[in-house]
Design a protein around this motif. Structure first.
Motif, PDB file in Angstrom:
ATOM      1  N   ILE A 251      10.344 -32.606 -43.970  1.00 30.13           N
ATOM      2  CA  ILE A 251       9.555 -33.834 -43.964  1.00 30.13           C
ATOM      3  C   ILE A 251      10.539 -34.989 -44.102  1.00 30.13           C
ATOM      4  N   THR A 252      10.652 -35.802 -43.080  1.00 26.99           N
ATOM      5  CA  THR A 252      11.633 -36.887 -43.102  1.00 26.99           C
ATOM      6  C   THR A 252      11.056 -38.179 -43.676  1.00 26.99           C
ATOM      7  N   SER A 253       9.730 -38.281 -43.754  1.00 23.45           N
ATOM      8  CA  SER A 253       9.103 -39.478 -44.324  1.00 23.45           C
ATOM      9  C   SER A 253       7.681 -39.148 -44.752  1.00 23.45           C
ATOM     10  N   PHE A 254       7.286 -39.669 -45.917  1.00 26.10           N
ATOM     11  CA  PHE A 254       5.900 -39.529 -46.386  1.00 26.10           C
ATOM     12  C   PHE A 254       5.582 -40.737 -47.248  1.00 26.10           C
ATOM     13  N   LYS A 255       4.618 -41.563 -46.816  1.00 25.32           N
ATOM     14  CA  LYS A 255       4.323 -42.821 -47.492  1.00 25.32           C
ATOM     15  C   LYS A 255       2.823 -42.994 -47.700  1.00 25.32           C
ATOM     16  N   ALA A 256       2.502 -43.747 -48.750  1.00 25.02           N
ATOM     17  CA  ALA A 256       1.114 -44.132 -49.032  1.00 25.02           C
ATOM     18  C   ALA A 256       1.002 -45.643 -48.917  1.00 25.02           C
ATOM     19  N   ALA A 257      -0.126 -46.114 -48.371  1.00 28.26           N
ATOM     20  CA  ALA A 257      -0.379 -47.556 -48.281  1.00 28.26           C
ATOM     21  C   ALA A 257      -1.867 -47.809 -48.557  1.00 28.26           C
ATOM     22  N   PRO A 258      -2.163 -48.639 -49.565  1.00 29.58           N
ATOM     23  CA  PRO A 258      -1.217 -49.368 -50.414  1.00 29.58           C
ATOM     24  C   PRO A 258      -0.640 -48.461 -51.489  1.00 29.58           C
ATOM     25  N   VAL A 259       0.401 -48.961 -52.148  1.00 26.20           N
ATOM     26  CA  VAL A 259       0.979 -48.199 -53.256  1.00 26.20           C
ATOM     27  C   VAL A 259       0.457 -48.699 -54.591  1.00 26.20           C
ATOM     28  N   VAL A 260      -0.171 -49.891 -54.593  1.00 28.64           N
ATOM     29  CA  VAL A 260      -0.735 -50.469 -55.816  1.00 28.64           C
ATOM     30  C   VAL A 260      -2.124 -50.999 -55.490  1.00 28.64           C
TER      31      VAL A 260
ATOM     32  N   TRP B 177       3.310 -39.682 -42.265  1.00 24.43           N
ATOM     33  CA  TRP B 177       4.489 -38.834 -42.434  1.00 24.43           C
ATOM     34  C   TRP B 177       5.190 -38.604 -41.103  1.00 24.43           C
ATOM     35  N   ALA B 178       6.397 -38.094 -41.200  1.00 27.91           N
ATOM     36  CA  ALA B 178       7.176 -37.714 -40.025  1.00 27.91           C
ATOM     37  C   ALA B 178       7.904 -36.411 -40.340  1.00 27.91           C
ATOM     38  N   LEU B 179       8.037 -35.557 -39.318  1.00 26.86           N
ATOM     39  CA  LEU B 179       8.682 -34.253 -39.459  1.00 26.86           C
ATOM     40  C   LEU B 179       9.814 -34.128 -38.455  1.00 26.86           C
ATOM     41  N   ASN B 180      10.725 -33.224 -38.738  1.00 25.42           N
ATOM     42  CA  ASN B 180      11.847 -33.019 -37.806  1.00 25.42           C
ATOM     43  C   ASN B 180      11.535 -31.993 -36.724  1.00 25.42           C
ATOM     44  N   THR B 181      10.419 -31.280 -36.883  1.00 29.56           N
ATOM     45  CA  THR B 181      10.022 -30.288 -35.887  1.00 29.56           C
ATOM     46  C   THR B 181       8.520 -30.058 -36.003  1.00 29.56           C
ATOM     47  N   GLN B 182       7.969 -29.261 -35.081  1.00 24.58           N
ATOM     48  CA  GLN B 182       6.531 -29.019 -35.058  1.00 24.58           C
ATOM     49  C   GLN B 182       6.112 -28.179 -36.260  1.00 24.58           C
ATOM     50  N   ALA B 183       5.001 -28.576 -36.891  1.00 23.17           N
ATOM     51  CA  ALA B 183       4.445 -27.817 -38.009  1.00 23.17           C
ATOM     52  C   ALA B 183       3.298 -26.944 -37.524  1.00 23.17           C
ATOM     53  N   THR B 184       3.216 -25.754 -38.083  1.00 26.04           N
ATOM     54  CA  THR B 184       2.073 -24.883 -37.787  1.00 26.04           C
ATOM     55  C   THR B 184       0.979 -25.066 -38.820  1.00 26.04           C
ATOM     56  N   SER B 185       1.330 -25.689 -39.974  1.00 24.62           N
ATOM     57  CA  SER B 185       0.339 -25.926 -41.019  1.00 24.62           C
ATOM     58  C   SER B 185       0.720 -27.165 -41.814  1.00 24.62           C
ATOM     59  N   LEU B 186      -0.274 -28.028 -42.078  1.00 22.18           N
ATOM     60  CA  LEU B 186      -0.091 -29.221 -42.903  1.00 22.18           C
ATOM     61  C   LEU B 186      -1.233 -29.283 -43.911  1.00 22.18           C
ATOM     62  N   THR B 187      -0.873 -29.501 -45.188  1.00 22.70           N
ATOM     63  CA  THR B 187      -1.909 -29.703 -46.207  1.00 22.70           C
ATOM     64  C   THR B 187      -1.506 -30.870 -47.101  1.00 22.70           C
ATOM     65  N   ILE B 188      -2.520 -31.607 -47.570  1.00 20.02           N
ATOM     66  CA  ILE B 188      -2.311 -32.686 -48.542  1.00 20.02           C
ATOM     67  C   ILE B 188      -3.193 -32.381 -49.736  1.00 20.02           C
ATOM     68  N   ASN B 189      -2.547 -32.133 -50.855  1.00 18.48           N
ATOM     69  CA  ASN B 189      -3.246 -31.703 -52.076  1.00 18.48           C
ATOM     70  C   ASN B 189      -4.197 -30.545 -51.785  1.00 18.48           C
ATOM     71  N   GLY B 190      -3.736 -29.626 -50.921  1.00 21.03           N
ATOM     72  CA  GLY B 190      -4.501 -28.421 -50.621  1.00 21.03           C
ATOM     73  C   GLY B 190      -5.490 -28.556 -49.490  1.00 21.03           C
ATOM     74  N   LEU B 191      -5.700 -29.786 -48.987  1.00 19.34           N
ATOM     75  CA  LEU B 191      -6.640 -29.997 -47.891  1.00 19.34           C
ATOM     76  C   LEU B 191      -5.883 -30.023 -46.565  1.00 19.34           C
ATOM     77  N   ALA B 192      -6.478 -29.419 -45.534  1.00 17.43           N
ATOM     78  CA  ALA B 192      -5.832 -29.351 -44.242  1.00 17.43           C
ATOM     79  C   ALA B 192      -5.670 -30.736 -43.635  1.00 17.43           C
ATOM     80  N   ALA B 193      -4.534 -30.963 -42.989  1.00 13.24           N
ATOM     81  CA  ALA B 193      -4.265 -32.224 -42.313  1.00 13.24           C
ATOM     82  C   ALA B 193      -3.670 -31.917 -40.954  1.00 13.24           C
ATOM     83  N   ALA B 194      -3.612 -32.958 -40.100  1.00 10.21           N
ATOM     84  CA  ALA B 194      -3.053 -32.783 -38.760  1.00 10.21           C
ATOM     85  C   ALA B 194      -2.459 -34.102 -38.296  1.00 10.21           C
ATOM     86  N   GLY B 195      -1.657 -34.014 -37.225  1.00 12.67           N
ATOM     87  CA  GLY B 195      -1.079 -35.225 -36.670  1.00 12.67           C
ATOM     88  C   GLY B 195      -0.018 -35.810 -37.569  1.00 12.67           C
ATOM     89  N   THR B 196      -0.022 -37.152 -37.695  1.00 11.36           N
ATOM     90  CA  THR B 196       0.999 -37.843 -38.498  1.00 11.36           C
ATOM     91  C   THR B 196       0.402 -38.806 -39.524  1.00 11.36           C
TER      92      THR B 196
END
Length: 295
Positions: free
Chosen positions: A115-124, A137-156
């Motif tokens: 994972i080359t980048s992962f940001k939240a907006a807003p931060v405050v 977020w940004a990745l250096n290669t294709q992901a076969t699975s993405l989760t955020i706090n256990g929930l499935a995610a996709a794309g960027t």
């Protein structure tokens, strides 16, 4: 060496008879004319020449021996250097082989996911509010699975709601089962409030009317307040953050009353106890004040 000489050599007697003579060191002598001293002198010269030849031969032998020893030493040193270089080359070859093997495995498996980048907006966000939080977020290669706090995610990107401070953890997994994680956070906090007012006592509504509101948990600031023709300076923040000291123009401590505590309701309807400081007297024009946290 004895020999016979003929008449032409000039070694005949007065009657023309040839006589026996002696050759010493290349010189012809009549036997009866050879003196013992001359003979010994000539023989000594011969022996000296022989001795010098033997000495020269000895020195030559020593020189040859010295050259042979040095030659052997040089050869030994060269052989040692060759041995050391051979070991170095072997070590290099081993390292190259190891690198080649790792590269081969990487090429077979592909690039391990990062994972080359992962940001939240807003931060405050303001305490008591609910906001949409966009996670990118940004990745250096294709992901076969993405989760955020256990929930499935996709794309960027992913958008969710939040009403309290929260940390989001992204987990990205690739086709080979390699996983990488990264975190981003949003913080909910209340305002630091300051400004000028002619009111002599603070209220929640009066604090709401002050000009400046900072979303911050840091209570040490440099502030500039326009008091106009005459007003009190107020400085207020959540009581849980401690107490402050005041300095005018960066030098003079004081000039403010002890804090009073009131319940302040912010614009999101969130209520919290605030320390409220008021200048000891009304001031005019624009005043610069520094605050520092008491320790």
């Amino acid at each position: 060496m004895r020999n016979w000489y003929d008449e032409s050599c000039g070694c005949n007697d007065s009657k023309g008879n040839a006589i026996i003579g002696i050759i010493i060191n290349g010189t012809k002598y009549r036997e009866d004319a050879v003196q013992q001293a001359q003979y010994e002198k000539d023989m000594a010269a011969v022996n000296q020449a022989i001795s010098e030849i033997k000495s020269a031969q000895s020195e030559c032998t020593k020189s040859i021996s010295s050259v042979e020893i040095k030659h052997e030493s040089d050869i030994s040193a060269i052989e040692n250097q060759i041995s050391t270089l051979s070991k170095s080359v072997a070590a290099i070859n081993s390292t190259v082989s190891s690198i080649d093997e790792r590269v081969r495995k990487i090429e077979e498996k592909g690039v391990q996911i990062k994972i080359t980048s992962f940001k939240a907006a807003p931060v405050v966000a303001l305490a008591g509010s609910e906001v949409d939080v966009k996670l990118t977020w940004a990745l250096n290669t294709q992901a076969t699975s993405l989760t955020i706090n256990g929930l499935a995610a996709a794309g960027t990107s992913f958008t969710t709601k939040a009403n309290a401070s929260k940390t989001f953890t992204l987990v990205a997994t690739d086709k080979d089962g390699n996983a990488d994680t990264a975190s981003a956070k949003i913080d909910f906090m209340n305002h630091i409030v300051y400004g000028a007012s002619s009111d002599s006592a603070p209220t929640s509504d009066m604090l709401s009317s002050l000009d400046t509101k900072l979303l911050s948990e840091e209570i040490a600031h440099t502030i500039n307040v326009n008091c106009g023709s005459g007003a009190y300076i107020y400085y207020a923040y959540p009581k849980r953050l401690g107490k402050v000291k005041f300095y005018s123009y960066g030098m003079f401590e004081g000039g403010f009353e002890d804090p009073v505590v009131i319940a302040y309701k912010n614009s999101a309807g969130y209520m919290e106890e605030y320390n409220v400081y008021r200048s000891s007297q009304k001031l005019t024009q624009t005043i610069e004040i520094q605050t520092a946290k008491e320790v």
